[in-house]
Design a protein around this motif. Structure first.
Motif, short mmCIF file in Angstrom:
data_model
loop_
_atom_site.label_atom_id
_atom_site.label_comp_id
_atom_site.label_asym_id
_atom_site.label_seq_id
_atom_site.Cartn_x
_atom_site.Cartn_y
_atom_site.Cartn_z
N PHE A 79 0.83 -1.21 0.00
CA PHE A 79 0.00 0.00 0.00
C PHE A 79 0.86 1.26 0.00
O PHE A 79 0.39 2.32 -0.41
N ALA A 80 2.09 1.19 0.58
CA ALA A 80 2.85 2.41 0.87
C ALA A 80 2.94 3.30 -0.36
O ALA A 80 3.36 2.86 -1.43
N ALA A 81 2.53 4.54 -0.19
CA ALA A 81 2.55 5.48 -1.31
C ALA A 81 2.28 6.88 -0.80
O ALA A 81 1.75 7.06 0.30
N GLU A 82 2.64 7.84 -1.61
CA GLU A 82 2.08 9.18 -1.48
C GLU A 82 0.76 9.10 -2.25
O GLU A 82 0.75 8.69 -3.42
N SER A 83 -0.33 9.49 -1.61
CA SER A 83 -1.64 9.14 -2.19
C SER A 83 -2.53 10.32 -2.55
O SER A 83 -3.63 10.11 -3.07
N HIS A 84 -2.09 11.55 -2.27
CA HIS A 84 -3.04 12.66 -2.48
C HIS A 84 -2.73 13.46 -3.75
O HIS A 84 -1.66 14.05 -3.88
N VAL A 85 -3.70 13.49 -4.66
CA VAL A 85 -3.53 14.13 -5.97
C VAL A 85 -3.12 15.60 -5.83
O VAL A 85 -2.21 16.07 -6.51
N ASP A 86 -3.78 16.34 -4.94
CA ASP A 86 -3.45 17.78 -4.80
C ASP A 86 -1.98 17.98 -4.43
O ASP A 86 -1.33 18.88 -4.94
N ASN A 99 6.42 6.10 -4.89
CA ASN A 99 5.48 5.30 -5.68
C ASN A 99 6.17 4.54 -6.81
O ASN A 99 5.74 3.43 -7.18
N VAL A 100 7.24 5.14 -7.36
CA VAL A 100 7.91 4.46 -8.47
C VAL A 100 9.18 3.75 -7.98
O VAL A 100 9.27 2.52 -8.02
N GLN A 101 10.13 4.56 -7.45
CA GLN A 101 11.40 3.93 -7.04
C GLN A 101 11.18 2.98 -5.87
O GLN A 101 11.76 1.89 -5.82
N GLY A 102 10.35 3.37 -4.93
CA GLY A 102 10.08 2.52 -3.75
C GLY A 102 9.42 1.20 -4.16
O GLY A 102 9.76 0.13 -3.66
N THR A 103 8.48 1.28 -5.09
CA THR A 103 7.80 0.06 -5.53
C THR A 103 8.78 -0.85 -6.28
O THR A 103 8.80 -2.07 -6.08
N TYR A 104 9.62 -0.23 -7.12
CA TYR A 104 10.64 -1.04 -7.81
C TYR A 104 11.55 -1.73 -6.80
O TYR A 104 11.81 -2.94 -6.89
N SER A 146 -2.80 13.00 -13.58
CA SER A 146 -2.10 13.78 -12.53
C SER A 146 -0.74 13.15 -12.29
O SER A 146 -0.52 11.96 -12.60
N PRO A 147 0.20 13.90 -11.70
CA PRO A 147 1.49 13.28 -11.35
C PRO A 147 1.29 12.06 -10.44
O PRO A 147 2.00 11.06 -10.59
N TYR A 148 0.33 12.12 -9.52
CA TYR A 148 0.05 10.95 -8.67
C TYR A 148 -0.34 9.75 -9.54
O TYR A 148 0.23 8.65 -9.41
N ALA A 149 -1.31 9.96 -10.43
CA ALA A 149 -1.81 8.86 -11.25
C ALA A 149 -0.69 8.31 -12.13
O ALA A 149 -0.57 7.09 -12.32
N ALA A 150 0.16 9.21 -12.64
CA ALA A 150 1.26 8.75 -13.50
C ALA A 150 2.24 7.91 -12.70
O ALA A 150 2.75 6.89 -13.20
N SER A 151 2.48 8.29 -11.44
CA SER A 151 3.43 7.51 -10.64
C SER A 151 2.85 6.13 -10.32
O SER A 151 3.57 5.13 -10.31
N LYS A 152 1.54 6.07 -10.09
CA LYS A 152 0.92 4.76 -9.82
C LYS A 152 0.92 3.90 -11.10
O LYS A 152 1.16 2.70 -11.06
N ALA A 153 0.65 4.55 -12.24
CA ALA A 153 0.61 3.80 -13.51
C ALA A 153 2.00 3.28 -13.85
O ALA A 153 2.15 2.17 -14.38
N ALA A 154 3.04 4.07 -13.53
CA ALA A 154 4.41 3.63 -13.83
C ALA A 154 4.69 2.32 -13.11
O ALA A 154 5.22 1.37 -13.69
N SER A 155 4.31 2.25 -11.83
CA SER A 155 4.58 1.01 -11.09
C SER A 155 3.63 -0.11 -11.47
O SER A 155 4.00 -1.30 -11.38
#
Ligand code: NAD
Ligand code: DAU
Length: 341
Positions: A79-86, A99-104, A146-155
């Protein structure tokens, strides 16, 4: 079974750990969390004396933290992530890091340590904004905005590549907007409830007609547990309630529950790049794994409002510390735009 949960001190993670230990009292859960502004050990205070629950303060970006946590683990629920779009609009650095490097980092260590199952908790935001009438199934094209959504999609895509390349036993879930107890009061529903409880104005972005497919957090956690046990490796499962509603509808309902009028609503400058509509087709998880949501929005909102009404100390603590400045600048003194924070 021993499960490593990352981000378990946050909103969904804490509800998930509680769900697992209630449903499977013999399982062991290790919660690894960095305790950012969004992580709060109070969310799991009732489990502190449970011998099957253990907490470690750790960062998914730091290999040494992960390596020691992985010992003897059968499955990871990430679950660990930065989760807020704003916040991602204001500054996306931490989103790329966690979200990206941590998940990798976590998947790489899990693969090397031959962890038998890895659940990546993704989001319906990876599909982007949907046209009226559309519903995204798992094959729908990804178009994160959003940058949030892009980071989740990357992972999400990294996870896919790990399955394809290494047969790493990963499963991806994509859930819609969650709400319920223990959600940090920066997301729409808990923010509106806490503002309404303190008699403040409720800031609705734009015309308030953006739609989200709200799912009660306990329904989501039950779905995650089913996927963890019975999901097929390499698969993606959407998890949603199936009835998108406008933000205005949700905010008005909260005001009605609290006995306040719509005059409390204040329409404010829209979020940059604001996605208009999310809508999921979650037929696959129902068809293959027999999961269905049980809590409708009316009942779920009543339960959620009651929870916040009866936890004033939790709200106070959430709104202190690092969040205070952000909250006052952005939500109380509305002069500051997101891009300036
Ligand atoms: P949250 O912000 O409430 O909790 C995130 C948790 O992760 C916090 O406890 C925080 O301390 C921890 N964390 C952050 N960075 C970390 C790091 N580098 N190392 C270890 N821990 C770290 O988030 P949430 O709403 O509970 O969401 C959990 C997950 O579910 C996220 O991956 C999110 O993308 C996904 N998701 C959320 C929703 C939703 O509506 N909230 C919907 C779909 C998917
Ligand atoms: O769809 C799943 C996603 O839902 C998760 O992956 C994210 O982690 C989670 O933050 C959430 O993203 P949203 O941007 O949809 O949620 P948020 O609660 O921030 O906003 C919901 C809607 O309410 C959105 O249309 C913006 C609007 N809004 C939000 C806030 C905070 C307002 O009108 N006013 C506000 O003050």
């Amino acid at each position: 079974m021993k499960i490593l949960v990352t981000g378990g001190a946050g909103f969904i993670g804490s509800n998930f750990i509680r769900h697992i230990l209630r449903t499977y009292p013999r399982y062991a859960v290790l919660n690894l969390d960095k305790l950012t502004y969004a992580g709060n050990l109070e969310n799991l205070a009732d489990l502190e004396s449970n011998p099957n629950y253990q907490f470690i303060k750790g960062d998914v970006c730091v290999s040494a933290d992960i390596e020691s946590a992985l010992r003897g683990v059968d499955a990871i629920v990430h679950f660990a992530a930065e989760s807020h779009v704003d916040r991602s609009i204001a500054d996306a650095r931490a989103f790329v890091e966690t979200n990206v490097q941590g998940t990798y980092n976590l998947m790489d260590s899990a693969r090397r340590n031959r962890v038998g199952r890895f659940l990546y908790v993704s989001t319906d935001e990876v599909y982007g904004s949907l046209a009226p009438g559309d519903r995204a199934d798992e094959g729908f094209p990804l178009a994160p905005n959003s940058p949030y959504a892009a980071s989740k999609a990357a992972s999400d895509l990294l996870a896919r590549s790990f399955w394809h390349t290494y047969a790493f036993p990963v499963i991806i879930t994509r859930a819609s907007n969650n709400y319920g107890p223990y959600q940090f009061p920066e997301k729409l529903i808990p923010l509106m409830i806490t503002l309404a409880l303190e008699g403040s104005k409720l800031p609705v972005y734009g015309d308030g007609l953006n739609e989200r497919d709200w799912i009660f957090v306990e329904d989501h956690c039950r779905a995650l547990s089913i996927v963890l046990h019975d999901g097929r490796g390499g698969e993606i499962y959407n998890i949603g309630y199936g009835q998108p509603v406008s933000n205005l509808t949700v905010v008005r309902q909260i005001l009605r529950i609290l006995g306040r009028t719509d005059e409390a609503i204040e329409f404010v400058t829209d979020r940059p790049g604001h996605d208009r509509r999310y809508a999921l087709n979650a037929a696959k998880i129902e068809r293959e794994l027999g999961w269905k949501p049980e809590v409708g929005l009316d009942a779920g909102l009543i339960r959620t409002v009651e929870w916040y009404r009866s936890h004033p100390d939790w709200i106070q603590e959430a709104k202190s510390g690092e969040y205070r400045e952000y909250y006052e600048r952005f939500y109380v003194n509305r002069g500051t735009s997101l891009a300036e924070i």
